[in-house]
Design a protein around this motif. Structure first.
Motif, mmCIF file in Angstrom:
data_model
loop_
_atom_site.group_PDB
_atom_site.id
_atom_site.type_symbol
_atom_site.label_atom_id
_atom_site.label_comp_id
_atom_site.label_asym_id
_atom_site.label_seq_id
_atom_site.Cartn_x
_atom_site.Cartn_y
_atom_site.Cartn_z
ATOM 1 N N GLN A 1 -18.592 0.308 -26.021
ATOM 2 C CA GLN A 1 -17.920 0.961 -27.136
ATOM 3 C C GLN A 1 -18.826 2.005 -27.791
ATOM 4 O OE1 GLN A 1 -17.083 -2.502 -29.478
ATOM 5 N NE2 GLN A 1 -15.013 -2.774 -28.639
ATOM 6 N N ALA A 2 -20.089 1.631 -28.009
ATOM 7 C CA ALA A 2 -21.022 2.546 -28.670
ATOM 8 C C ALA A 2 -21.284 3.781 -27.810
ATOM 9 C CB ALA A 2 -22.332 1.822 -28.975
ATOM 10 N N ILE A 3 -21.474 3.571 -26.512
ATOM 11 C CA ILE A 3 -21.727 4.697 -25.614
ATOM 12 C C ILE A 3 -20.520 5.619 -25.562
ATOM 13 C CG2 ILE A 3 -22.005 5.318 -23.180
ATOM 14 C CD1 ILE A 3 -23.947 3.023 -22.900
ATOM 15 N N ALA B 1 -18.211 6.093 -27.903
ATOM 16 C CA ALA B 1 -18.108 6.833 -29.159
ATOM 17 C C ALA B 1 -19.155 7.937 -29.233
ATOM 18 C CB ALA B 1 -18.258 5.873 -30.338
ATOM 19 N N TRP B 2 -20.399 7.592 -28.886
ATOM 20 C CA TRP B 2 -21.481 8.575 -28.968
ATOM 21 C C TRP B 2 -21.257 9.729 -27.998
ATOM 22 C CZ3 TRP B 2 -25.898 8.554 -25.249
ATOM 23 C CH2 TRP B 2 -26.791 9.583 -25.526
ATOM 24 N N ALA C 1 -24.255 10.437 -34.788
ATOM 25 C CA ALA C 1 -23.442 9.592 -33.912
ATOM 26 C C ALA C 1 -24.319 8.648 -33.099
ATOM 27 C CB ALA C 1 -22.596 10.463 -32.985
ATOM 28 N N TYR C 2 -25.454 9.141 -32.625
ATOM 29 C CA TYR C 2 -26.387 8.302 -31.867
ATOM 30 C C TYR C 2 -26.941 7.188 -32.746
ATOM 31 C CZ TYR C 2 -30.556 6.863 -29.299
ATOM 32 O OH TYR C 2 -31.512 6.119 -28.663
ATOM 33 N N ALA D 1 -24.356 4.549 -33.246
ATOM 34 C CA ALA D 1 -24.131 3.798 -32.002
ATOM 35 C C ALA D 1 -25.228 2.762 -31.786
ATOM 36 C CB ALA D 1 -24.064 4.767 -30.818
ATOM 37 N N TRP E 1 -24.871 -0.147 -34.212
ATOM 38 C CA TRP E 1 -23.774 -1.037 -33.805
ATOM 39 C C TRP E 1 -24.223 -1.957 -32.663
ATOM 40 C CZ3 TRP E 1 -19.407 -3.167 -35.125
ATOM 41 C CH2 TRP E 1 -18.549 -3.682 -34.148
#
Length: 254
Positions: free
Chosen positions: A172-174, A176-177, A208-209, A212, A215
C-alpha cells in the motif's frame, strides 16, 4: 553551497524516518522476511550520508560521481523489492502457487513494456543529461511499481490468496508513494525551468515518501493478525499435491 531551512528539513526527515524503520526491522526481526527491502533502506541511509558530506565540502565532481551510480543501484533495488513482495504473497506455503508465477509474469511483462514506451516517449531535452536519466528512471520505476502492485493484487485475488498484513502495508505504501512519484515526475519532465514550482513538486514527492515510510514502520511494529482460514480451492490443491507426492513415493519404493 548553502541549504535553506526547508531543504535541510526535507533532507533530514527522510533520513530520520528511515532510521526509525531500520530500528523496527531490527527490534521486531522483520528484516528476515524482507531482506531486500531492508537493504534498500540501508543503502538509502548510506547514500544520504555520503552525498550530504560531499555536498557540504563543496566538491561537485565527487558529488556527481556518487549521485549518478546511486540512481541505478536504487533503481535495481526497487525492482528487486517488487519480486520480494511477490515471493511473500504468491508463495504462502514456501512453493509457488499453481499458475501464480505464470499469471504474474504475463501481467508484469505487459506493465514493463508499457512503462518503457511511456518513458522513452517523454521529452526531457531541457534537463541536464544526468537529470534526464533520473527523470526517466523515476518515471519508469513509478509506472512499473504501480502496475506491479495492481497485477499482484489481481493475481492474488484470482488465485484466492490473501495479502498478509505486513506485506500489504508495504504494498500500500509503495503504491501511494509511486503514484505521487509518477505524477510529480511527469510534471517535472514538462517544466522547462527549475523555479519554485519545480521545487514544490519535488517537495511533494519527499513528503509522500516520508508518509509511506512512517506507515510501513507503524504497521511492521505491530504483530500480524491471525491468518484467515485458507481458501478452499487452495486447500484442496495442497491436499491433492500432498497425496500425489505420497503416491509417487510409494511407486518409487515399490
Amino acid at each position: 553551497m548553502g541549504l535553506t531551512l526547508t531543504q535541510k528539513v526535507l533532507w533530514a526527515t527522510p533520513f530520520a524516518v528511515n532510521l526509525i524503520l531500520l530500528w523496527v526491522f531490527y527490534a521486531r526481526q522483520r528484516w528476515r522476511q524482507f531482506p531486500i527491502f531492508t537493504a534498500w533502506i540501508v543503502f538509502a541511509e548510506l547514500r544520504t550520508i555520503a552525498l550530504f558530506l560531499i555536498y557540504m565540502l563543496g566538491t561537485r565532481t565527487w558529488y556527481m560521481r556518487v549521485y549518478v551510480p546511486g540512481i541505478w543501484v536504487d533503481f535495481a533495488l526497487q525492482i528487486a523489492i517488487l519480486f520480494e513482495i511477490a515471493r511473500v504473497v504468491l508463495r504462502p506455503t514456501g512453493a509457488w502457487v499453481r499458475d501464480a508465477a505464470w499469471q504474474f509474469i504475463l501481467a508484469a511483462t505487459g506493465g514493463v513494456a508499457v512503462a518503457a514506451l511511456i518513458t522513452w516517449g517523454i521529452s526531457v531535452s531541457h534537463a541536464r543529461s544526468y537529470m534526464a536519466w533520473e527523470m526517466r528512471t523515476d518515471l519508469f520505476t513509478s509506472i512499473v511499481m504501480c502496475e506491479f502492485c495492481v497485477a499482484l493484487n489481481i493475481t492474488s485475488r484470482r488465485l484466492g490468496l490473501g495479502w498478509r498484513s505486513h506485506v500489504m502495508a508495504i504494498g500500500q505504501a509503495i503504491t501511494a508513494w509511486t503514484s505521487v512519484m509518477l505524477v510529480s515526475t511527469a510534471v517535472q519532465s514538462y517544466l522547462h525551468n527549475y523555479g519554485p514550482l519545480y521545487s514544490e513538486v519535488d517537495s511533494a514527492r519527499i513528503v509522500a515518501y516520508i508518509l509511506a515510510i512512517c506507515w510501513i514502520a507503524f504497521q511492521l511494529w505491530k504483530d500480524e493478525p491471525e491468518r484467515r482460514p485458507i481458501d478452499p480451492d487452495l486447500e484442496a490443491y495442497i491436499l491433492a499435491l500432498h497425496q500425489r507426492v505420497e503416491y509417487d513415493l510409494r511407486r518409487i519404493d515399490a
